[in-house]
Scaffold this motif. Sequence first.
Motif, short mmCIF file in Angstrom:
data_model
loop_
_atom_site.label_atom_id
_atom_site.label_comp_id
_atom_site.label_asym_id
_atom_site.label_seq_id
_atom_site.Cartn_x
_atom_site.Cartn_y
_atom_site.Cartn_z
N ALA A 1 0.82 -1.21 0.00
CA ALA A 1 0.00 0.00 0.00
C ALA A 1 0.85 1.26 0.00
O ALA A 1 0.52 2.25 -0.66
CB ALA A 1 -0.94 0.00 1.22
N GLY A 2 1.95 1.23 0.75
CA GLY A 2 2.82 2.40 0.80
C GLY A 2 3.47 2.69 -0.54
O GLY A 2 3.60 3.85 -0.95
N LEU A 3 3.87 1.65 -1.23
CA LEU A 3 4.53 1.81 -2.53
C LEU A 3 3.60 2.42 -3.56
O LEU A 3 3.97 3.36 -4.28
CB LEU A 3 5.05 0.46 -3.02
CG LEU A 3 5.74 0.45 -4.39
CD1 LEU A 3 6.98 1.32 -4.36
CD2 LEU A 3 6.08 -0.98 -4.80
N THR A 4 2.38 1.89 -3.66
CA THR A 4 1.44 2.40 -4.66
C THR A 4 1.05 3.85 -4.36
O THR A 4 0.93 4.67 -5.28
CB THR A 4 0.18 1.52 -4.73
OG1 THR A 4 -0.39 1.39 -3.42
CG2 THR A 4 0.52 0.14 -5.27
N GLN A 5 0.86 4.16 -3.07
CA GLN A 5 0.50 5.55 -2.74
C GLN A 5 1.64 6.51 -3.07
O GLN A 5 1.42 7.59 -3.61
CB GLN A 5 0.15 5.66 -1.26
CG GLN A 5 -0.40 7.03 -0.91
CD GLN A 5 -0.46 7.27 0.59
OE1 GLN A 5 0.56 7.34 1.26
NE2 GLN A 5 -1.67 7.39 1.10
N ARG A 6 2.86 6.11 -2.78
CA ARG A 6 4.00 6.97 -3.09
C ARG A 6 4.18 7.13 -4.59
O ARG A 6 4.63 8.18 -5.06
CB ARG A 6 5.27 6.40 -2.45
CG ARG A 6 5.33 6.67 -0.95
CD ARG A 6 6.38 5.81 -0.24
NE ARG A 6 6.43 6.13 1.17
CZ ARG A 6 5.56 5.69 2.08
NH1 ARG A 6 4.54 4.90 1.70
NH2 ARG A 6 5.68 6.03 3.34
N ALA A 7 3.82 6.11 -5.35
CA ALA A 7 3.90 6.23 -6.82
C ALA A 7 2.95 7.31 -7.31
O ALA A 7 3.28 8.09 -8.21
CB ALA A 7 3.55 4.89 -7.47
N VAL A 8 1.76 7.39 -6.69
CA VAL A 8 0.80 8.44 -7.07
C VAL A 8 1.37 9.81 -6.72
O VAL A 8 1.36 10.74 -7.54
CB VAL A 8 -0.55 8.23 -6.35
CG1 VAL A 8 -1.50 9.38 -6.69
CG2 VAL A 8 -1.18 6.91 -6.75
N VAL A 9 1.86 9.96 -5.50
CA VAL A 9 2.34 11.26 -5.04
C VAL A 9 3.53 11.74 -5.87
O VAL A 9 3.58 12.90 -6.31
CB VAL A 9 2.73 11.19 -3.54
CG1 VAL A 9 3.40 12.50 -3.10
CG2 VAL A 9 1.50 10.91 -2.69
N VAL A 10 4.50 10.87 -6.10
CA VAL A 10 5.70 11.26 -6.84
C VAL A 10 5.36 11.65 -8.27
O VAL A 10 5.86 12.67 -8.79
CB VAL A 10 6.74 10.13 -6.81
CG1 VAL A 10 7.90 10.43 -7.76
CG2 VAL A 10 7.29 9.95 -5.39
N THR A 11 4.53 10.86 -8.93
CA THR A 11 4.19 11.18 -10.33
C THR A 11 3.37 12.47 -10.41
O THR A 11 3.55 13.26 -11.35
CB THR A 11 3.42 10.03 -10.99
OG1 THR A 11 2.31 9.64 -10.15
CG2 THR A 11 4.30 8.82 -11.21
N GLU A 12 2.51 12.72 -9.44
CA GLU A 12 1.72 13.95 -9.48
C GLU A 12 2.58 15.17 -9.21
O GLU A 12 2.38 16.23 -9.82
CB GLU A 12 0.55 13.85 -8.50
CG GLU A 12 -0.44 12.76 -8.89
CD GLU A 12 -1.80 12.91 -8.27
OE1 GLU A 12 -2.00 13.83 -7.45
OE2 GLU A 12 -2.69 12.11 -8.61
N LEU A 13 3.53 15.05 -8.31
CA LEU A 13 4.48 16.16 -8.12
C LEU A 13 5.29 16.38 -9.39
O LEU A 13 5.63 17.52 -9.73
CB LEU A 13 5.41 15.85 -6.94
CG LEU A 13 4.79 16.00 -5.54
CD1 LEU A 13 5.78 15.52 -4.48
CD2 LEU A 13 4.37 17.44 -5.27
N GLY A 14 5.58 15.29 -10.10
CA GLY A 14 6.29 15.42 -11.37
C GLY A 14 5.48 16.17 -12.40
O GLY A 14 6.00 17.01 -13.14
N VAL A 15 4.17 15.89 -12.46
CA VAL A 15 3.29 16.62 -13.38
C VAL A 15 3.27 18.10 -13.03
O VAL A 15 3.38 18.97 -13.92
CB VAL A 15 1.86 16.05 -13.32
CG1 VAL A 15 0.89 16.95 -14.10
CG2 VAL A 15 1.82 14.63 -13.89
N LEU A 16 3.16 18.41 -11.74
CA LEU A 16 3.14 19.81 -11.31
C LEU A 16 4.44 20.53 -11.66
O LEU A 16 4.42 21.66 -12.17
CB LEU A 16 2.90 19.87 -9.80
CG LEU A 16 2.86 21.26 -9.16
CD1 LEU A 16 1.76 22.11 -9.77
CD2 LEU A 16 2.67 21.14 -7.65
N ALA A 17 5.56 19.87 -11.41
CA ALA A 17 6.86 20.47 -11.72
C ALA A 17 7.02 20.71 -13.21
O ALA A 17 7.49 21.77 -13.64
CB ALA A 17 7.98 19.58 -11.20
N LEU A 18 6.62 19.75 -14.03
CA LEU A 18 6.74 19.91 -15.48
C LEU A 18 5.80 21.00 -16.00
O LEU A 18 6.12 21.70 -16.96
CB LEU A 18 6.45 18.59 -16.19
CG LEU A 18 7.52 17.51 -16.06
CD1 LEU A 18 7.08 16.22 -16.74
CD2 LEU A 18 8.84 17.98 -16.64
#
Length: 207
Positions: free
Chosen positions: A170-187
């Motif tokens: 559960a921790g891995l999948t949630q972190r995948a969401v957070v990291v990718t969404e921060l990536g979208v925001l940064a881009l």
Amino acid sequence: MKGLLVGGFAAIGTGSGAMLTLHAGSDLDPLHSVISEYVWQSAGWLLPASLTLFAVGSALIAEALRRAGMSRWVVALLVAWGASMFLIGAFPTDRPGVPLSLSGGIHRYAAFAAFLMMPAAGMLLAKAKIRYAKAVRILSAIALGALVLVVIPYVVRMFGIPMTNDDIPAGLTQRAVVVTELGVLALAGLSMLKPSARRGVSPALAA
């Protein structure tokens, strides 16, 4: 506009640093422990601080995009994502084993809303043909896929099938969401750094 973007990146970077510091000082297993549980650690105050910084960064980048003429839908989604981040930090989750409280409910549904809104904004940004559109589209798709994996255990539990976070990553999948969404925001912010960044934006999405 450049000042807004620099401020947004600074807020996101500082928030990421606070989140990493929180993780480094914790004995929780990031593979199975969701990020919300870190609020109960000794340095748990870093969690709402980090999420608030993400909210500030999102607001600044959203304003930069608005001034650049980006779609009102994209701007609204980024602002709503930031507001959801603030609510997630302001209303902590419940301790494990405790029935869902009002704070826990706000926390849960604000997180779900945020996890949906950033990929939607990312898809609109990619459709507008901003710089890094392909990367934004890929990150948004990964975020949506990871979100499905995050939601599945909740659906399973609704049918009375017992499943704990120790049974799934559960921790891995949630972190995948957070990291990718921060990536979208940064881009999204990076795409606006050059004056020529707006040349390829679809007029239909720039109103």
